[in-house]
Design a protein around this motif. Structure first.
Motif, short mmCIF file in Angstrom:
data_model
loop_
_atom_site.label_atom_id
_atom_site.label_comp_id
_atom_site.label_asym_id
_atom_site.label_seq_id
_atom_site.Cartn_x
_atom_site.Cartn_y
_atom_site.Cartn_z
N LEU A 122 32.09 -35.39 -67.76
CA LEU A 122 33.41 -35.67 -68.33
C LEU A 122 33.35 -36.87 -69.28
N ALA A 123 32.64 -37.91 -68.89
CA ALA A 123 32.50 -39.08 -69.76
C ALA A 123 31.74 -38.73 -71.03
N LEU A 124 30.69 -37.93 -70.90
CA LEU A 124 29.92 -37.51 -72.06
C LEU A 124 30.77 -36.61 -72.96
N LEU A 125 31.56 -35.74 -72.36
CA LEU A 125 32.41 -34.83 -73.12
C LEU A 125 33.45 -35.59 -73.92
N THR A 126 34.17 -36.49 -73.27
CA THR A 126 35.25 -37.21 -73.96
C THR A 126 34.74 -38.34 -74.83
N GLY A 127 33.61 -38.91 -74.50
CA GLY A 127 33.10 -40.04 -75.27
C GLY A 127 32.21 -39.67 -76.43
N THR A 128 31.54 -38.52 -76.34
CA THR A 128 30.58 -38.16 -77.38
C THR A 128 30.85 -36.78 -77.98
N TYR A 129 30.92 -35.75 -77.15
CA TYR A 129 30.96 -34.39 -77.67
C TYR A 129 32.27 -34.01 -78.35
N LEU A 130 33.40 -34.31 -77.76
CA LEU A 130 34.68 -33.98 -78.40
C LEU A 130 34.88 -34.72 -79.71
N PRO A 131 34.62 -36.04 -79.77
CA PRO A 131 34.72 -36.70 -81.08
C PRO A 131 33.77 -36.11 -82.11
N SER A 132 32.58 -35.74 -81.70
CA SER A 132 31.63 -35.13 -82.62
C SER A 132 32.14 -33.78 -83.13
N LEU A 133 32.74 -33.00 -82.26
CA LEU A 133 33.29 -31.70 -82.67
C LEU A 133 34.48 -31.86 -83.61
N ILE A 134 35.32 -32.85 -83.35
CA ILE A 134 36.46 -33.11 -84.24
C ILE A 134 35.95 -33.52 -85.62
N TYR A 135 34.98 -34.41 -85.65
CA TYR A 135 34.40 -34.86 -86.92
C TYR A 135 33.69 -33.69 -87.63
N THR A 136 33.04 -32.83 -86.87
CA THR A 136 32.39 -31.66 -87.45
C THR A 136 33.42 -30.73 -88.08
#
Length: 163
Positions: free
Chosen positions: A126-140
């Motif tokens: 959950l921390a990895l998802l909200t801290g890294t992956y979701l922001p990366s997907l939004i930026y992508t």
């Protein structure tokens, strides 16, 4: 001439991903330009060109970032399936390119998590998802439009047979 253009494009894309984007983080993350680029080229030029471009892109990216073949494996797979589905089932337009690019980015994030978890045997998903992956997907998602527009603009001379 097309091969040289592809190599230069792959080199520039890798350089932007590995040196420029880490300097201009948005939401504390960077976009996945490599997956987007591989999908867009594959959807424009088909399986053969897309997979070769993705292989060159993966070799350059993994060779400069020391990521143990991560991009070399993932990018050609994304390119192959994006081109295959485009050739057989759908027309190439911005919405499909956006969908395939985001799907590739999600799969690459998931694959990255599996590798991360397998190596270090810990990590809060959950921390990895909200801290890294979701922001990366939004930026992508934000970066897909400029990549699509630039690719269609740059590849225009090749489509008209000028080069």
């Amino acid at each position: 001439m097309m091969g040289l253009f592809g190599f230069i494009l792959a080199s520039v894309t890798s350089a932007i991903q590995l040196s420029l984007f880490p300097q201009i983080k948005l939401f504390g993350s960077v976009p996945d330009l490599l997956s987007v680029s591989a999908v867009v080229i594959a959807m424009y030029y088909g399986r053969k060109v897309g997979v070769i471009y993705a292989l060159v892109l993966g070799i350059i990216a993994d060779g400069t970032a020391f990521t143990l073949g991560y991009n070399l494996i993932a990018l050609p797979i994304f390119a192959f399936f994006a081109a295959l589905i485009t050739e057989k089932f759908i027309s190439r337009n911005f919405l499909w390119i956006m969908l395939f690019s985001l799907t590739a980015a999600v799969l690459k994030c998931g694959f990255g998590y599996l590798i991360f978890h397998a190596i270090w045997q810990h990590g809060n998903f959950l921390a990895l998802l909200t801290g890294t992956y979701l922001p990366s997907l939004i930026y992508t998602a934000i970066i897909i439009l400029p990549v699509y527009w630039l690719t269609s603009l740059v590849t225009l001379p090749f489509k008209k047979g000028r080069i």
